[in-house]
Design a protein around this motif. Structure first.
Motif, PDB file in Angstrom:
ATOM      1  N   SER A 153       0.824  -1.196   0.000  1.00  0.00           N
ATOM      2  CA  SER A 153       0.000   0.000   0.000  1.00  0.00           C
ATOM      3  C   SER A 153       0.863   1.253   0.000  1.00  0.00           C
ATOM      4  O   SER A 153       1.999   1.259   0.478  1.00  0.00           O
ATOM      5  CB  SER A 153      -0.937  -0.004   1.204  1.00  0.00           C
ATOM      6  N   LEU A 154       0.292   2.326  -0.533  1.00  0.00           N
ATOM      7  CA  LEU A 154       0.960   3.627  -0.613  1.00  0.00           C
ATOM      8  C   LEU A 154       0.094   4.644   0.118  1.00  0.00           C
ATOM      9  O   LEU A 154      -1.095   4.768  -0.179  1.00  0.00           O
ATOM     10  CB  LEU A 154       1.128   4.045  -2.069  1.00  0.00           C
ATOM     11  N   ARG A 155       0.680   5.378   1.049  1.00  0.00           N
ATOM     12  CA  ARG A 155      -0.095   6.329   1.846  1.00  0.00           C
ATOM     13  C   ARG A 155       0.399   7.756   1.617  1.00  0.00           C
ATOM     14  O   ARG A 155       1.621   8.012   1.627  1.00  0.00           O
ATOM     15  CB  ARG A 155      -0.037   5.987   3.327  1.00  0.00           C
ATOM     16  N   LEU A 156      -0.565   8.647   1.412  1.00  0.00           N
ATOM     17  CA  LEU A 156      -0.306  10.072   1.372  1.00  0.00           C
ATOM     18  C   LEU A 156      -0.823  10.638   2.683  1.00  0.00           C
ATOM     19  O   LEU A 156      -2.020  10.597   2.954  1.00  0.00           O
ATOM     20  CB  LEU A 156      -1.032  10.743   0.205  1.00  0.00           C
ATOM     21  N   GLU A 157       0.053  11.132   3.527  1.00  0.00           N
ATOM     22  CA  GLU A 157      -0.353  11.592   4.858  1.00  0.00           C
ATOM     23  C   GLU A 157      -1.028  12.955   4.805  1.00  0.00           C
ATOM     24  O   GLU A 157      -1.982  13.215   5.518  1.00  0.00           O
ATOM     25  CB  GLU A 157       0.865  11.665   5.791  1.00  0.00           C
ATOM     26  N   SER A 158      -0.526  13.845   3.966  1.00  0.00           N
ATOM     27  CA  SER A 158      -1.081  15.189   3.836  1.00  0.00           C
ATOM     28  C   SER A 158      -0.954  15.590   2.373  1.00  0.00           C
ATOM     29  O   SER A 158       0.091  16.083   1.940  1.00  0.00           O
ATOM     30  CB  SER A 158      -0.325  16.167   4.745  1.00  0.00           C
ATOM     31  N   ALA A 159      -2.021  15.329   1.622  1.00  0.00           N
ATOM     32  CA  ALA A 159      -1.943  15.479   0.169  1.00  0.00           C
ATOM     33  C   ALA A 159      -1.684  16.928  -0.241  1.00  0.00           C
ATOM     34  O   ALA A 159      -2.194  17.879   0.377  1.00  0.00           O
ATOM     35  CB  ALA A 159      -3.224  14.963  -0.478  1.00  0.00           C
ATOM     36  N   ALA A 160      -0.915  17.075  -1.309  1.00  0.00           N
ATOM     37  CA  ALA A 160      -0.599  18.381  -1.890  1.00  0.00           C
ATOM     38  C   ALA A 160      -0.947  18.363  -3.376  1.00  0.00           C
ATOM     39  O   ALA A 160      -0.918  17.298  -4.003  1.00  0.00           O
ATOM     40  CB  ALA A 160       0.880  18.694  -1.702  1.00  0.00           C
ATOM     41  N   PRO A 161      -1.264  19.522  -3.956  1.00  0.00           N
ATOM     42  CA  PRO A 161      -1.588  19.556  -5.398  1.00  0.00           C
ATOM     43  C   PRO A 161      -0.494  18.945  -6.271  1.00  0.00           C
ATOM     44  O   PRO A 161      -0.784  18.385  -7.328  1.00  0.00           O
ATOM     45  CB  PRO A 161      -1.773  21.047  -5.669  1.00  0.00           C
ATOM     46  N   SER A 162       0.765  19.021  -5.826  1.00  0.00           N
ATOM     47  CA  SER A 162       1.872  18.439  -6.607  1.00  0.00           C
ATOM     48  C   SER A 162       1.788  16.915  -6.682  1.00  0.00           C
ATOM     49  O   SER A 162       2.508  16.294  -7.476  1.00  0.00           O
ATOM     50  CB  SER A 162       3.216  18.844  -5.993  1.00  0.00           C
ATOM     51  N   GLN A 163       0.940  16.331  -5.866  1.00  0.00           N
ATOM     52  CA  GLN A 163       0.776  14.872  -5.888  1.00  0.00           C
ATOM     53  C   GLN A 163      -0.356  14.435  -6.830  1.00  0.00           C
ATOM     54  O   GLN A 163      -0.656  13.240  -6.916  1.00  0.00           O
ATOM     55  CB  GLN A 163       0.548  14.331  -4.471  1.00  0.00           C
TER      56      GLN A 163
END
Lengths: 112, 111
Positions: free
Chosen positions: B75-85
């Motif tokens: 699994s891949l987790r984004l903890e605090s998403a940003a527009p660059s993601q």
């Protein structure tokens, strides 16, 4: 830094012609070479792999490897409109590296 | 035999939200990978797991974490998403240093 270079294209060929896609790589110790096809909006799928110098044929596809010149190419014979896609070249380094290096891909357009 | 599966297929997040992208393979492959693909940038490796119990950073790991839950799942987790993601994320698996099999992708938009 290992690099894999491809002409971004688009490469436009008429239906029935031979499409020639090229890829050069910087790591002289590379041992495994792959071509992936990616249709727009889809994921990459493997179409050819080659590990030794020379040609490898599979149906209408031929992969060519020249380690001395550090290039690998993909020929598509009797090109069809359904071959229109982006073709990604990938190279694995020597020593059993788990990390392939991908080129940015060449867009191929086969027009009727 | 489903190959490599990914969930969700599409996701829209607001800046700062978190989420986990799931990947599973049923081919008994040892190695699994997470890539992102952006226009003109090609495939860039985020993290990989050479075998169950190990994970390593790839080319662009910042802002992401991974978990190799078992041999099948990565699994891949984004903890605090940003527009660059904002990107398309692909999971892939392979037997060893060989041909890769890709999942269908997750199209993520971060507003």
């Amino acid at each position: 830094q290992k690099e894999v270079e491809q002409n971004s294209g688009p490469l436009s060929v008429p239906e029935g012609a031979i499409a020639s896609l090229n890829c050069t790589y910087s790591d002289r110790g590379s041992q495994s070479f792959f071509w992936y096809r990616q249709y727009s909006g889809k994921s990459p799928e493997l179409i050819m792999s080659i590990y030794s110098n020379g040609d490898k044929e599979d149906g209408r596809f031929t992969a060519q490897l020249n380690k001395a010149s550090q290039y690998v190419s993909l020929l598509i014979r009797d090109s069809q409109p359904s071959d229109s896609a982006t073709y990604l070249c990938a190279v694995n380094a020597a020593g059993g590296s788990y990390i392939p290096t991908f080129g940015r891909g060449t867009s191929l357009i086969v027009h009727p | 035999n489903a190959g490599v599966t990914q969930t969700p297929k599409f996701q829209v997040l607001k800046t700062g939200q978190s989420m986990t992208l799931q990947c599973a393979q049923d081919m008994n492959h040892n190695s699994m990978y997470w890539y992102r693909q952006d226009p003109g940038m090609g495939l860039r490796l985020i993290y990989y797991s050479a075998s169950e119990g190990t994970t390593d950073k790839g080319e662009v790991p910042n802002g992401y974490n991974v978990s190799r839950l078992n041999k099948r799942e990565f699994s891949l987790r984004l903890e605090s998403a940003a527009p660059s993601q904002t990107s398309v994320y692909f999971c892939a698996s392979t037997v060893k240093y060989n041909e890769q099999f890709f999942g269908p992708g997750t199209r993520l938009t971060v507003l």
